[in-house]
Each structure stands twice: as C-alpha cells, then as structure tokens.
Design an enzyme around this catalytic site. Sequence first.
Site, short mmCIF file in Angstrom:
data_model
loop_
_atom_site.label_atom_id
_atom_site.label_comp_id
_atom_site.label_asym_id
_atom_site.label_seq_id
_atom_site.Cartn_x
_atom_site.Cartn_y
_atom_site.Cartn_z
N HIS A 253 -2.56 4.77 -3.16
CA HIS A 253 -3.45 5.63 -2.42
C HIS A 253 -3.28 7.23 -2.48
O HIS A 253 -2.35 7.63 -1.98
CB HIS A 253 -3.61 5.13 -1.10
CG HIS A 253 -4.59 6.15 -0.28
ND1 HIS A 253 -4.55 6.06 1.10
CD2 HIS A 253 -5.75 7.05 -0.55
CE1 HIS A 253 -5.61 6.84 1.72
NE2 HIS A 253 -5.99 7.49 0.52
N GLY B 242 0.40 5.90 12.35
CA GLY B 242 0.33 5.71 13.63
C GLY B 242 -0.81 6.14 14.38
O GLY B 242 -0.70 6.39 15.77
N HIS C 186 0.86 -1.27 -0.17
CA HIS C 186 -0.02 -0.16 0.07
C HIS C 186 1.21 1.26 0.05
O HIS C 186 1.73 1.53 0.94
CB HIS C 186 -0.95 -0.03 1.26
CG HIS C 186 -1.83 1.21 1.33
ND1 HIS C 186 -3.19 1.04 0.67
CD2 HIS C 186 -1.85 2.35 1.80
CE1 HIS C 186 -4.03 2.05 0.86
NE2 HIS C 186 -3.10 2.94 1.57
N SER D 86 1.66 0.72 10.78
CA SER D 86 2.59 0.83 12.33
C SER D 86 2.60 -0.49 12.77
O SER D 86 3.60 -1.28 13.38
CB SER D 86 2.21 1.85 13.05
OG SER D 86 2.49 3.02 12.44
N GLY E 223 -3.18 11.28 6.13
CA GLY E 223 -1.92 11.99 6.17
C GLY E 223 -0.86 11.83 6.94
O GLY E 223 0.12 12.26 7.25
N ASP F 122 1.17 5.05 0.14
CA ASP F 122 0.48 6.39 0.52
C ASP F 122 1.22 7.61 -0.15
O ASP F 122 2.34 7.62 0.07
CB ASP F 122 0.28 6.64 1.75
CG ASP F 122 -0.66 5.46 2.59
OD1 ASP F 122 -1.83 5.43 2.11
OD2 ASP F 122 -0.20 4.75 3.44
N ASP G 32 -8.41 1.67 6.40
CA ASP G 32 -6.82 2.07 6.45
C ASP G 32 -7.06 2.90 7.62
O ASP G 32 -7.70 4.07 7.79
CB ASP G 32 -6.87 2.71 5.08
CG ASP G 32 -5.30 3.46 5.21
OD1 ASP G 32 -4.47 3.22 6.26
OD2 ASP G 32 -5.03 4.15 4.17
N GLY G 33 -6.06 2.45 8.63
CA GLY G 33 -5.71 3.57 9.81
C GLY G 33 -6.09 3.03 11.01
O GLY G 33 -7.20 2.56 11.42
N GLY G 34 -5.04 2.78 11.62
CA GLY G 34 -5.10 2.31 13.08
C GLY G 34 -5.25 0.87 13.27
O GLY G 34 -5.94 0.36 14.18
#
Length: 218
Positions: free
Chosen positions: A67, A148, A32, A201, A145, A34, A178-180
């Site tokens: 992405h 973590g 992925h 992360s 953006g 970014d 996507d995210g956390g």
Amino acid sequence: MVEISASILNVKKEEAIKIFYDLEAAQIDYFHIDIMDGEFVKNNNKDLMKEYLTIIKNISNIPLDIHLMVKEIESAIDEYIPFDPNIITFHYEALEKTQIKKIIQYIKDNNIKVGIAIKPDTNIAEIYEILPYIHMILIMTVEPGKGGQKLIPETIEKIGGIKEYIQKHKLEIDIQADGGITKENINKLQEKGIDIAVVGSALINSKEYSRTVKELKN
C-alpha cells in the site's frame, strides 16, 4: 469468508522475525505493507518497511499486499517490484487524473495486480470509471498515515455504495477496508461487502494471532 491482510506498520523491530513467523502460522492471507514517504502522509517509514520486506521474503511465501502512501508513485513502484508483490495499491489522491491509467498499466506490465486506495473524505463516485481497469479498491476507514486509529463510521456506508456499483456493473474486483478494524466491527464491514480486511493493531497487540485471525475470519 473475509481474507485477512496483516498490517505490520506497528511491529517492533526487535520482535519482527518472531511476529512474521507467528502471523504465517496463524494463517493470514497477506502481509500488508504500508509505505509512507513523509510527503503524502506525515511519517516516513520506507527504510524500515524495506527491511521488513527483505525478512518476509526470506522466511515466508505469503503474498505481499503493498500500500503506497506516497507522492512519487512510479519511482516507488520500481523500488518494490523486486520484492515480487501480489498487488500494489496507490492512492487516487496522489495523482492527476490524466496519469492514473498510465500507472495502472505500468503495474500490470510488471505482472502485478493493481489496487487504488481512497481516503475517507473522497467521494466514491470519483473512482467509478477506474474500477473496470483494476483488481481491488481499498477504502480507507481511517485517515492514512498512522496506525491505531478508530474506524470512521461513515466509511462503512461508502463500502456499501461501492459494492452496489460493482454488482450492478458485473465487475470482478475485490473490496478491501483498512483502518481501525477489530473483532467487534468486522461483521458490519463484511455485511457491506468487503472481501479483504487489513488488520493491524487489533491483531498485533492481541499476541494470540491464531485465535484472533480465526475470530476475524468467522
């Protein structure tokens, strides 16, 4: 089983080649990538990500999941077509509604799958009419953006709403989150209907990629 798209956003340059080899050996499903322009989001990492893409293309056949967190979408698409990505995802919020179908078609004309991403505060009903034209919807479970961050709990319900709509209208479209995302919360997302989890992360910092990927998938 959920597929794993490994976010390389926070990979350190000096460790990049080894990490990319190790992630492939761990049987991730996608890399992925970014892409941030310093306008749509605060940070700008375009040069670094191009460097990483060049390395990956030289050492791996794992599909690329790009992405775009950028304002100038069409020119960004042109920049990344040469890397032969499997899918390019752009943000719904970065375009006027009248431009969206044109950009979708432009990506398809280059034999690349299309994804649309929405921020945590974007109402899912806004993108229902676009779903029949794309291959994947990316639900941001953090603000785009920065790596973590902790997953925003309210976004989990949003995934359930999208899944319900997709099933009701018999659409063939993947849901990506996507995210956390961690081993501790991936089950909740899977229960709501995600097909692909972007993990950054929690995977990169684990240093035990094979075991972590296996645990995330199962």
